[in-house]
Design a protein around this motif. Structure first.
Motif, PDB file in Angstrom:
ATOM      1  N   LEU A  13       0.807  -1.211   0.000  1.00  8.49           N
ATOM      2  CA  LEU A  13       0.000   0.000   0.000  1.00  8.49           C
ATOM      3  C   LEU A  13       0.845   1.267   0.000  1.00  8.49           C
ATOM      4  O   LEU A  13       0.627   2.143  -0.830  1.00  8.49           O
ATOM      5  N   VAL A  34      -4.209  -1.789 -10.865  1.00  6.39           N
ATOM      6  CA  VAL A  34      -3.684  -1.910  -9.505  1.00  6.39           C
ATOM      7  C   VAL A  34      -2.543  -2.930  -9.481  1.00  6.39           C
ATOM      8  O   VAL A  34      -1.496  -2.690  -8.885  1.00  6.39           O
ATOM      9  N   TYR A  56      -7.903  -5.593  -3.233  1.00  2.52           N
ATOM     10  CA  TYR A  56      -8.081  -4.145  -3.097  1.00  2.52           C
ATOM     11  C   TYR A  56      -9.336  -3.681  -3.836  1.00  2.52           C
ATOM     12  O   TYR A  56     -10.136  -2.932  -3.294  1.00  2.52           O
ATOM     13  N   GLN A  59     -12.584  -5.057  -2.249  1.00  2.00           N
ATOM     14  CA  GLN A  59     -12.878  -4.512  -0.925  1.00  2.00           C
ATOM     15  C   GLN A  59     -13.820  -3.316  -1.021  1.00  2.00           C
ATOM     16  O   GLN A  59     -14.376  -2.890  -0.028  1.00  2.00           O
ATOM     17  N   LEU A  66      -8.708   4.296  -5.270  1.00  2.00           N
ATOM     18  CA  LEU A  66      -7.834   3.473  -6.107  1.00  2.00           C
ATOM     19  C   LEU A  66      -6.867   4.346  -6.903  1.00  2.00           C
ATOM     20  O   LEU A  66      -5.694   3.989  -7.069  1.00  2.00           O
ATOM     21  N   MET A  69      -4.094   5.213  -4.759  1.00  2.00           N
ATOM     22  CA  MET A  69      -3.199   4.067  -4.555  1.00  2.00           C
ATOM     23  C   MET A  69      -2.230   3.867  -5.707  1.00  2.00           C
ATOM     24  O   MET A  69      -1.072   3.507  -5.485  1.00  2.00           O
ATOM     25  N   ALA A  95      -8.774  -0.084   2.758  1.00  2.00           N
ATOM     26  CA  ALA A  95      -7.416  -0.442   2.327  1.00  2.00           C
ATOM     27  C   ALA A  95      -6.685  -1.219   3.419  1.00  2.00           C
ATOM     28  O   ALA A  95      -5.995  -2.199   3.132  1.00  2.00           O
ATOM     29  N   ALA A  98      -8.143  -4.642   3.463  1.00  2.00           N
ATOM     30  CA  ALA A  98      -7.662  -5.385   2.295  1.00  2.00           C
ATOM     31  C   ALA A  98      -6.240  -5.875   2.515  1.00  2.00           C
ATOM     32  O   ALA A  98      -5.913  -7.018   2.179  1.00  2.00           O
ATOM     33  N   THR A  99      -5.392  -5.044   3.092  1.00  2.00           N
ATOM     34  CA  THR A  99      -4.004  -5.436   3.340  1.00  2.00           C
ATOM     35  C   THR A  99      -3.947  -6.636   4.288  1.00  2.00           C
ATOM     36  O   THR A  99      -3.181  -7.574   4.062  1.00  2.00           O
TER      37      THR A  99
END
Length: 110
Positions: A13, A34, A56, A59, A66, A69, A95, A98-99
């Motif tokens: 991220l 992404v 990502y 999510q 996005l 990101m 985020a 998601a990580t």
């Protein structure tokens, strides 16, 4: 190897994020965008980048989030908090979730 993949997922991220800019009508950010940004940011395992990108996007991070990101900016590469990178509070929470999911789901596939 598993430790290096875990480390890659945890730093993905910050490597992707940057302060957002604005276009009048920017194109939608896809899962492929992404994944490419992750790989361009230093995540050399394409399968892991694809898995992370899928999470990502899945999510529910907004298009604006996005876009933040995938913009690579050297100033923000060291940042660790998505909100400090220009994401909304809601997108930042997504985020972070998601990580965490990437660590548990994508690394199992490795």
């Amino acid at each position: 190897m598993r430790i290096s993949l875990l480390a890659a997922a945890l730093v993905a991220l910050p490597l992707l994020a940057a302060c957002g800019g604005g276009d009048d009508k920017p194109a939608d950010v896809s899962q492929a965008d992404v994944s490419k940004a992750l790989q361009d940011g230093g995540l050399k395992d394409a399968a892991l980048a694809d898995c992370a990108a899928k999470i990502y996007v899945g999510q529910g991070i907004s298009q604006a989030g996005l876009r933040v990101m995938i913009k690579n900016d050297a100033k923000s590469a060291a940042a660790t908090d998505p909100e400090s990178l220009g994401m909304s509070k809601e997108d930042a929470e997504k985020a972070r979730a998601a990580t965490s999911k990437i660590v548990t789901d994508c690394l199992k596939q490795q």
